[in-house]
Design an enzyme around this catalytic site. Structure first.
Site, short mmCIF file in Angstrom:
data_model
loop_
_atom_site.label_atom_id
_atom_site.label_comp_id
_atom_site.label_asym_id
_atom_site.label_seq_id
_atom_site.Cartn_x
_atom_site.Cartn_y
_atom_site.Cartn_z
N GLU A 1 -44.68 59.61 63.10
CA GLU A 1 -43.23 59.59 63.33
C GLU A 1 -42.63 60.91 62.87
OE1 GLU A 1 -40.96 56.41 61.53
OE2 GLU A 1 -42.41 54.89 62.17
N GLU B 1 -45.56 52.44 56.84
CA GLU B 1 -44.71 52.77 55.69
C GLU B 1 -44.64 51.68 54.62
OE1 GLU B 1 -40.88 53.98 57.15
OE2 GLU B 1 -41.67 55.77 58.10
O1 IFM Z 1 -36.60 53.67 62.37
C1 IFM Z 1 -37.42 54.00 61.30
C2 IFM Z 1 -38.81 53.45 61.50
O2 IFM Z 1 -38.82 52.09 61.74
C3 IFM Z 1 -39.64 53.72 60.26
N1 IFM Z 1 -39.60 55.12 59.90
C4 IFM Z 1 -38.31 55.77 59.84
C5 IFM Z 1 -37.51 55.49 61.10
C6 IFM Z 1 -36.14 56.16 61.01
O3 IFM Z 1 -35.43 55.66 59.93
#
Ligand code: IFM
Length: 458
Positions: free
Chosen positions: A355, A163
């Site tokens: 994710e 990210e």
């Molecule tokens: O916890 C985070 C992760 O580290 C990065 N993506 C989003 C998740 C939830 O906020």
């Protein structure tokens, strides 16, 4: 059933969010270690010093992953645990932790998916300019070499950055994540350009140093806009908005994806950022645009968009009283339909959902269990949309639920619980939530359990 036979069902976490042992066994400080110590940065002044104590409890955690039936576990490496100053001296004890973790995962028949950078930047390198330093891509390449030399006899799946929109935007522009800077846009985009170069140099390094054939990817946020209705006009507007750089923040997809996957910054981004856009050296795009094996994408929700009278995208409201997670994020399962579909159409690279998940108000109930029906319903809705995207031709290879266990949620501290496994932080007791048992069924049936309406948790 749309999920391919070799589909990988997994879950994810990141070093700083779970490991703890922040100052043990020779680990150097990261920007997150320092940021958490500044008053007012993190909810209730919390930090990742202990977190889930995964550094010491990894064997128990891997046993839980095995119990759930995970086929893959996405972990990240704490750069400063391995190179305490970020560059130069290697800390063998730090490296040995990942050695043991990878061995434990493989012994449990769980494939490790390793992310090289998930936000915990070495503090000493930050003091040398961090991502603003033009040497930062080389620092990252050198660190990558150390990891690949050590682990690539066993690790075959790698991701470079997690990210960039967040660690550059939230950390260097908004100042609400480490390192807590509020730089001007020009510096922010310069730091971002160096991060993209670091991605490219890391891919080159992995390919050059790997001890066996491997697969390499990248894991940006998928910033997706969703059609407010099924009308072709709204769908076209949402698609256009998904691939647009429509403001002067870092919160978009294409600025971070196009250079990596197409070899150029998007034209509208260059217009939007104007004189603040980074200067691009003659070799830069060739470095950034490395062949990749998969496109990792983190997808949680999307803003609704409709077409105005001219067919241009305009924001649409979220339904009145519509569901919100504990984080107050909207619940938009279609992000796992439109996201993979459009990213596949544009980039033609197999996708991994690196994710997806939700924060819920979980606690241990009087019966000693953690009942989280909202999470089961959330994941079921989202995964059914992913199945639909696959059925319509999107190439999706894997899905990593965020997160395997409750953990340190950055500026929100321990307030937000994303896990399949509940962590009672004072005792470090782990309790499988109902969603963990449900996910076990989904994995065991390769998604067939998603179609059972009245699944009763074991
Ligand atoms: O916890 C985070 C992760 O580290 C990065 N993506 C989003 C998740 C939830 O906020």
């Amino acid at each position: 059933m749309a999920f391919p036979r070799d589909f990988t069902w997994g879950a994810a976490a990141a070093a700083y969010q779970v490991e703890g042992a922040a100052f043990e066994d020779g680990k150097g400080p990261s920007t997150w270690d320092m940021f958490c110590r500044k008053p007012g940065t993190v909810w209730e002044g919390q930090n990742g010093d202990v977190a889930c104590d995964h550094y010491h409890r990894y064997a128990e955690d891997v046993a839980i992953m095995r119990q759930i039936g995970l086929q893959g576990y996405r972990l990240s490496i704490a750069w400063a645990r391995v190179l305490p100053e970020g560059a130069g001296r290697v800390n063998p004890r730090g490296l040995e932790f990942y050695d043991r973790l990878v061995d434990a995962l493989l012994a449990a028949n769980i494939q490790p998916y390793v992310t090289l950078f998930h936000w915990d930047y070495p503090y000493e390198l930050y003091c040398r300019g961090g991502w603003l330093n033009p040497d930062s891509p080389e620092w990252f390449a050198d660190y990558t070499r150390v990891i690949v030399d050590k682990l690539s006899d066993r690790v075959t799946h790698w991701m470079t950055l997690n990210e960039p929109q967040c660690f550059i935007g939230t950390g260097h522009s908004l100042g609400i994540h480490a390192p807590g800077d509020k730089l001007g846009l020009k510096e922010v985009l310069r730091a971002g350009h160096h991060a993209l170069l670091a991605h490219g140099r890391a891919v080159q390094t992995i390919r050059a140093c790997t001890k066996q054939p491997c697969k390499v990817g990248y894991a940006p946020v998928g910033v997706v806009r969703l059609p407010a209705s099924d009308s072709p006009e709204d769908i076209a507007a949402a698609r256009a908005a998904t691939f647009a750089v429509s403001d002067r923040t870092t919160w978009n997809s294409t600025w971070w994806m196009d250079p990596v996957l197409l070899g150029q910054y998007p034209e509208d981004g260059l217009r939007q950022y104007g004189a603040d856009a980074p200067s691009v050296g003659p070799q830069d795009m060739a470095i950034i645009h490395q062949p990749l094996d998969f496109f990792g994408c983190n997808l949680y929700n999307g803003e609704l968009v409709r077409a105005n009278a001219q067919g241009q995208p305009e924001p649409a409201s979220y339904p009145l009283g519509g569901p919100l997670t504990a984080f107050h994020w909207t619940v938009t399962p279609e992000v796992l339909y439109w996201g993979p579909k459009w990213f596949w159409e544009r980039y033609r690279l197999p996708i991994m959902i690196t994710e997806n998940g939700m924060a819920n108000t979980d606690w241990i109930m009087l019966d000693g269990r953690v009942h989280d029906p909202q999470r089961i319903d959330f994941l079921r809705r989202y995964l059914l949309q992913l199945e639909r995207a696959i059925a319509e031709g999107a190439s999706v290879q894997s899905y990593f639920q965020w997160s395997i266990m409750d953990n340190f949620e950055w500026a929100e501290g321990y307030k937000q619980r994303f896990g399949l496994v509940f962590v009672d932080y004072p005792t470090q007791q782990r309790v499988l939530k109902d969603s963990a048992y449900w996910y076990r069924e989904v994995i065991a049936t390769n998604g067939e359990a998603l179609h059972r309406d009245a699944y009763a948790p074991a």
